[in-house]
Design an enzyme around this catalytic site. Structure first.
Site, PDB file in Angstrom:
ATOM      1  N   GLY A  36      -3.879   9.538   7.113  1.00 17.13           N
ATOM      2  CA  GLY A  36      -4.774   8.858   6.201  1.00 17.13           C
ATOM      3  C   GLY A  36      -4.345   7.418   6.002  1.00 17.13           C
ATOM      4  N   CYS A  37      -5.281   6.591   5.526  1.00 18.43           N
ATOM      5  CA  CYS A  37      -4.972   5.171   5.354  1.00 18.43           C
ATOM      6  C   CYS A  37      -3.964   4.958   4.223  1.00 18.43           C
ATOM      7  CB  CYS A  37      -6.249   4.380   5.112  1.00 18.43           C
ATOM      8  SG  CYS A  37      -7.317   5.030   3.794  1.00 18.43           S
ATOM      9  N   PHE A  38      -4.179   5.570   3.073  1.00 19.83           N
ATOM     10  CA  PHE A  38      -3.216   5.453   1.979  1.00 19.83           C
ATOM     11  C   PHE A  38      -1.842   6.006   2.375  1.00 19.83           C
ATOM     12  CE2 PHE A  38      -6.838   5.254  -1.231  1.00 19.83           C
ATOM     13  CZ  PHE A  38      -6.527   3.984  -1.694  1.00 19.83           C
TER      14      PHE A  38
END
Length: 337
Positions: free
Chosen positions: A150-152
């Site tokens: 995921g980006c986070f």
């Protein structure tokens, strides 16, 4: 060398568009097939006008036989809960798959199901390699399924991992406050992203319950070799792309600023897409690149770490191409800025 024939599955969204653009500049790969959930075919350039004159393919309904005939790799830009319905057939067709969803990231099925949905492809969870090259490069070599992070989690884990690896912080006391641009919410319109509501605004959401939190904890625990407790709090800001993460930890030994900087520089010395800075990062400086900028700081008895990535590139499409490159044994920097 023979070019990698790459299919983009779910090509109508932001990550699909960015993946196509990256592949268009790749010397050893070519885009051969684009698909979406629609029943009709549409020119890619009509869906993404930026591709006008650059990509002559149509975005078509997915046909697995055509996929197998035209592609060696599938970059699967489908949503969580949808992807696991397609990935098994892609693997059965002999493709290498980089999956953008969370469907293969979380190894504990019960944890996944608590935050997402019942899992329909449990057999392939163990097969998937978590696609963060800085930590799992050797496992990615030769893998046929990469679970793109995921980006986070990408921005968070890259900031935390050097500290856990060196055992210089309390693994039970980590706090991450992160702000993402609006593209992190995807292309589907919503009231919160309506321009008058979103412009000149910033807001926290999913207080204490964001589904990226168990993903961050899982990978951090693997680095630490012990249980890790992370309080992750996301925000959405009124900019298009990028994530800035502010990470606060409690040290278990004294480190000077110079020692802290050396720790990070040593950890990422050979990493092509991680740069340790001597001042805090900014999202504009990583926009449209695959870089993560990191700045660690020893301050008031704590260790704070600040990271910046582009949520659509290092946080999604760029990292996916980096993973694909590693899986096929070519220079992982190919096609990437």
């Amino acid at each position: 060398m023979k070019k990698i024939r790459a299919a983009v599955i779910g090509a109508t969204g932001y990550t699909g568009r960015d993946t196509i653009e990256i592949l268009l500049s790749h010397r050893f790969a070519e885009v051969t097939y684009l698909t979406a959930s629609s029943d009709d075919s549409v020119p890619a350039s009509s869906m993404h006008p930026r591709l006008t004159g650059r990509c002559g393919l149509d975005i078509e309904p997915l046909n697995f036989d055509k996929l197998a005939d035209t592609a060696d790799a599938a970059l699967c830009c489908l949503p969580h809960k949808v992807s696991m319905g397609f990935v098994p057939q892609m693997l059965e067709k002999g493709l290498k798959v980089v999956d953008f969803s969370a469907d293969y990231r979380i190894k504990d099925v019960e944890v996944y199901q608590e935050h997402y949905a019942p899992h329909t492809d449990k057999d392939n969870i163990a097969r998937a390699v978590y696609g963060l090259p800085e930590l799992y490069r050797s496992e990615l070599k030769g893998a046929d399924l990469a679970a793109n992070p995921g980006c986070f989690p990408t921005g968070s884990i890259l900031g935390i991992a050097p500290l856990l690896n060196s055992q210089v912080i309390d693994p039970s006391d980590i706090c991450v406050s992160a702000v993402s641009g609006a593209t992190g919410a995807g292309k589907k319109p919503s009231p919160g992203l309506h321009f008058p509501n979103h412009n000149e605004n910033i807001r926290p959401y999913k207080i204490g319950s964001h589904r990226h939190m168990p993903e961050i904890e899982q990978i951090c625990a693997a680095v630490a070799g012990d249980e890790v407790n992370v309080l992750f709090q996301p925000h959405i800001g009124s900019f298009d792309r990028g994530i800035i993460s502010s990470i606060y930890t409690r040290p278990v030994k004294d480190l000077s600023q110079a020692e802290l900087e050396d720790l990070f520089k040593d950890f990422y010395e050979c990493e092509p897409f991680v740069q340790v800075l001597d001042s805090p990062p900014e999202v504009k400086n990583v926009a449209n690149t695959n870089y993560c900028h990191i700045y660690p700081a020893a301050v008031k008895g704590r260790i704070a770490v600040f990271t910046a990535i582009d949520n659509l590139v290092k946080g999604a499409s760029g990292q996916a191409v980096q993973n694909m490159n590693i899986m096929f044994g070519i220079d992982e920097k190919e096609g990437l800025l």
